[in-house]
Write an enzyme that holds these catalytic residues in place. Structure first.
Site, short mmCIF file in Angstrom:
data_model
loop_
_atom_site.label_atom_id
_atom_site.label_comp_id
_atom_site.label_asym_id
_atom_site.label_seq_id
_atom_site.Cartn_x
_atom_site.Cartn_y
_atom_site.Cartn_z
N THR A 230 58.46 39.74 67.73
CA THR A 230 57.81 40.16 66.67
C THR A 230 57.02 41.44 66.68
O THR A 230 56.58 41.88 67.93
CB THR A 230 56.75 39.09 66.05
OG1 THR A 230 55.78 38.95 66.93
CG2 THR A 230 57.45 37.88 65.88
N ASP A 231 57.19 42.59 65.62
CA ASP A 231 56.08 43.55 65.76
C ASP A 231 54.62 42.72 65.76
O ASP A 231 54.76 41.47 65.28
CB ASP A 231 56.39 44.29 64.52
CG ASP A 231 55.78 45.59 64.69
OD1 ASP A 231 54.82 45.91 65.38
OD2 ASP A 231 55.88 46.56 63.78
N TRP A 232 53.64 43.38 66.01
CA TRP A 232 52.47 42.85 66.46
C TRP A 232 51.77 42.07 64.71
O TRP A 232 51.51 42.60 64.21
CB TRP A 232 51.46 43.83 66.86
CG TRP A 232 51.48 43.52 68.27
CD1 TRP A 232 50.39 43.48 69.25
CD2 TRP A 232 52.58 43.59 69.34
NE1 TRP A 232 50.70 43.71 70.48
CE2 TRP A 232 52.06 43.70 70.56
CE3 TRP A 232 53.97 43.73 69.15
CZ2 TRP A 232 53.01 43.47 71.77
CZ3 TRP A 232 54.74 43.74 70.18
CH2 TRP A 232 54.48 43.65 71.37
N GLY A 233 51.77 40.74 64.85
CA GLY A 233 51.34 39.84 63.78
C GLY A 233 52.50 39.75 62.83
O GLY A 233 51.96 39.17 61.66
N ALA A 234 53.56 39.87 63.05
CA ALA A 234 54.69 40.03 62.00
C ALA A 234 55.47 38.44 61.87
O ALA A 234 56.25 38.28 61.30
CB ALA A 234 55.86 40.98 62.31
#
Length: 807
Positions: A230-234
């Site tokens: 994931t993108d960070w926190g996605a």
């Protein structure tokens, strides 16, 4: 190794398998000590290593170790030099080895749909073919030394506004012909170890849950063998993500989602086989990365700085050179104007911000070459408002100099991760300075430092413009080398510079929101639109000048009649007819003479950069395949070619076609392809139409448009943003508290950098409520957020009783 990994897989408990599916902290993957499974580190770095000196602060934006800051992607794309990108990748991998980093988060392959995107400096091009080729070369370079890459942001993340929550509404042809081919080329040619999924939604699903993107296309159709992170926190729904093809959640969510995986397996929602498929890819990455580590590795800092200067020199683009004012002579009296000469803007803001090993300014570079010059500040980089005292000083001085070099562009707060631009203007203080200098001296040379296209109201009054982009830590050296003729400029812009923002079709539908953004322009992005609409531009895609001239001749095709499965061989001759060594970028475009479907006037299908001595002539060869002539057919869900005549166009830019030949391609497609012109006429006649109607876009999309705005009385949910709920009393308090916590200065700093602060304010405002759980490392629970939602939605009794309900 594969047998050992499968053996390890069998020894892992369910809880251990689940734990491997998320990060250990902000930058590390988890290890399992009892089985000697190591932890590895990943870090930011499309154009330089951004490794934090400590484990990671609350948002991952603290200080980082020193590393070479290479030019950003908007610059390196303009080199059109695949070998140079490979070399940059090798250098990046060496710095990773020295810092014990296993995966570099980049490159970014998102298409520059509009010049307004705040993160365009980090992306390659408006053209998918160029994006794919340049991106693949960088990935191969990095991975040649046993360091992984993370191709991002997959997919349709083409704006910063509400990127964490917005749904990109795009038709299938645009998806396949514009937004996915860059990723596809990089996957097939370079196999990046990881692919980073985007925050946004596509087709009603978040990219982290989107099986069509992550499994059907990425894994099955393209054959990606690595993992998706994931993108960070996605991460939206951890269990749904695993089913969709998402392997790794970053950063650590404090075990919150790991427990959901275990629970899902135990209740039968998720099978152990699905978890094993994920863990197997994770273990393969971890051990492949661990094998590549080299203890006490060192790289040559000066060598990398010299490489950064070389890349910058190959990437800068000479946009104007009236009366051959460049190169300058050492004997001339030269005045340098502009604070960027002393305090350069050589990189973008956000997660790619590099702590450089050194910085060579324009003034430094002039002094290094012992070139005589005088300097005047001209403007204040901290203010857009023209400082008339500084301008007057510059104007008074400029009257007596042979040549005036002005360095200007966009300041940090104009473009960054986290927010988009609203216009294409440079600061008034820069424009007013240039215009004022033009009134008193006719020999003005402008050097630009910016990450994306700008409007140039003064273009008619200056004699030369050098587009320096964000050229990295050695950009000063590159600029001086070019303007004094030590290096012959050879870059060509990888994006169109419009005359004005209103000319750009995609920008009419850019941003939108709050729920959706409609890609109504379909395939007409960048030069594909401007050429079809026959619009004048400031500078066309692929344009760039040199200190020499090149002659094109003798275009030949190996066959004038081929089937769509045959390869077409194209050759031509290129000659340097000037007096100095130079490099030319030969561009091959294909035009479909007559088509049932709407198509661009031309599309880039091959390019080559070659260097030639004065008088030297060489043959250049290209090979075209079925995809060079094909369009994506929505009905058959495949690439097809319609029988007919195709024109092979050889140019020095998209609007400077030097040679042309035609070939007849015969296809085995026999069915009639539907012509949509009666139902969606705008796409067939962009000269007449400059907007796209609802009805035409719906016809193209093949379904009704999703709701663009929140309905009155609609409940807020866990995917609503902090900004959405801030319209309520409780939401306002929540927003204020989150901002206070997230905007704390990094350790050892008194305050947050203004541009970084603006970026973080935007990210906080547009962050989905679920991210509060994921980005808090488990300190905030889903239960807490759901209770807050009950109160925010005025369900006070439900909220009160939920407080006492077991988790």
């Amino acid at each position: 190794m594969s047998e050992n990994i499968r053996d390890l897989l069998n020894k892992l408990t369910l809880e251990e398998k689940a734990s491997l599916c998320s990060g250990e902290d902000f930058w590390h993957l988890k290890g399992i000590q009892r089985l000697n499974i190591p932890s590895i580190m990943v870090t930011d770095g499309p154009h330089g290593l951004r490794k934090q000196e400590v484990k990671g602060d609350h948002v991952g934006l603290g200080g980082s170790v020193k590393a070479t800051c290479f030019p950003t992607a908007s610059a390196t794309a303009s080199s059109w030099d695949e070998e140079l990108m490979f070399n940059m990748g090798v250098a990046l991998s060496k710095e990773c080895l020295a810092e014990d980093v296993s995966v570099l988060l980049g490159p970014g392959a998102n298409i520059k749909r509009s010049p307004l995107c705040g993160r365009n400096f980090e992306y390659i091009s408006e053209d998918p073919y160029l994006t794919g080729k340049m991106g693949a070369s960088l990935v191969r370079g990095v991975q040649s030394n046993g360091i992984g890459t993370s191709l991002k942001h997959f997919a349709l993340n083409n704006q910063e506004y509400r990127r964490m929550a917005i749904e990109s509404v795009v038709d299938d042809r645009a998806l396949r012909e514009i937004y996915l081919p860059g990723f596809e080329t990089i996957i097939k040619e370079a196999q990046p170890w990881t692919v980073m999924c985007a925050y946004n939604m596509y087709n009603g699903e978040y990219c982290s849950d989107n099986k069509t993107l992550l499994t059907n296309i990425l894994k099955e159709e393209w054959g990606h063998t690595g993992l998706v992170v994931t993108d960070w926190g996605a991460c939206n729904n951890r269990v749904a993500g695993i089913k969709a093809g998402l392997e790794l959640e970053m950063p650590s969510s404090g075990g919150v989602n790991d427990k959901l995986i275990v629970k899902a397996v135990k209740n039968g929602t998720l099978s152990i086989e699905e978890v094993d498929r994920v863990v197997l890819r994770l273990l393969n990455l971890i051990f492949k990365a661990n094998e590549g580590k080299q203890k006490d590795y060192r790289y040559d800092v000066d060598e990398h700085n010299n490489l950064a200067a070389e890349i910058a020199g190959e990437s800068m683009v000479l946009l104007k050179n009236s009366e051959e004012i460049l190169p300058l002579s050492r004997d001339e009296r030269i005045l340098v104007v502009g604070e960027f000469a002393k305090k350069p803007r050589y990189q973008g803001a956000g997660s790619s911000l590099i702590n450089p090993t050194k910085v060579t300014t324009l003034l430094d570079a002039l002094e290094n070459l012992q070139i005589k010059f005088d300097y005047i500040q001209g403007y204040n980089i901290d203010s857009d408002i023209p400082n008339m005292e500084l301008i007057s000083q510059a104007v008074d001085s400029a009257k007596t100099y042979d040549k005036v070099v002005v360095i200007a562009g966009l300041t940090d707060d104009y473009e960054s991760e986290g927010f988009d631009r609203t216009h294409l203007d440079m600061p008034d203080s820069h424009n007013k300075l240039i215009e004022s200098l033009c009134e008193v001296n006719e020999n003005i040379v402008v050097i630009l430092q910016n990450g994306a296209p700008v409007i140039m109201p003064w273009i008619g009054g200056v004699k030369a413009v050098l587009e320096g982009y964000l050229g990295g830590q050695a950009s000063g050296t590159a600029m001086v080398n070019i303007i004094f003729g030590i290096v012959n400029p050879s870059g060509k812009i990888a994006e169109t510079f419009p005359l004005k923002l209103e000319d750009d079709l995609a920008s009419k539908y850019f941003g939108m929101g709050p729920k959706t953004v409609e890609y109504r322009e379909s395939i007409y992005v960048g030069y594909r639109y401007y050429d079809k609409a026959e619009k004048d531009v400031l500078f066309p895609f692929g344009f760039g000048l040199s200190y020499t001239n090149f002659e094109y001749s003798d275009l030949k095709l190996n066959n004038k009649n081929i089937s769509d499965n045959d390869k077409l061989l194209v050759s031509l001759k290129i000659k340097n007819v000037g007096d100095v060594y130079g490099k030319e970028i030969i561009q091959l475009y294909v035009n479909d003479d007559i088509s049932s479907v709407f198509r661009p006037q031309k599309e880039l299908k091959a390019f080559k950069k070659i260097g030639l001595n004065p008088g030297e002539e060489r043959e250049v060869n290209f090979e075209l395949t079925k995809r060079s002539f094909a369009f994506y057919d929505v009905e058959s869900k495949d690439w097809i070619v319609e029988s007919g005549l195709f024109n092979i166009l050889i140019g020095s830019s998209s609007r400077d076609i030097r040679l042309e030949e035609s070939v007849t391609v015969t296809s085995d497609i026999r069915r009639i392809i539907e012509n949509l012109e009666p139902k969606a006429p705008e796409y067939y006649n962009l000269i007449e139409y400059n907007t796209i109607s609802n009805s035409s876009f719906i016809e193209l999309l093949g379904r009704d448009l999703p709701v663009q705005k929140r309905l009155k009385g609609e409940d807020f949910t866990i995917t609503s943003t902090v900004g959405d709920v801030s319209s309520t009393f409780i939401g306002k308090i929540l927003y204020k508290n989150i901002s206070k916590n997230f905007l704390k200065p990094p350790s050892g700093e008194e305050e947050v950098d203004p541009t970084m602060k603006r970026m973080m304010e935007s990210i906080i405002y547009e962050m989905p409520l679920r991210s509060l759980v994921l980005m808090s490392g488990g300190k905030i629970s889903f239960k807490t957020v759901n209770i807050l939602l009950q109160f925010i939605n005025s369900n006070y009794l439900k909220g009160f009783f939920a407080i006492f309900k077991p988790s």
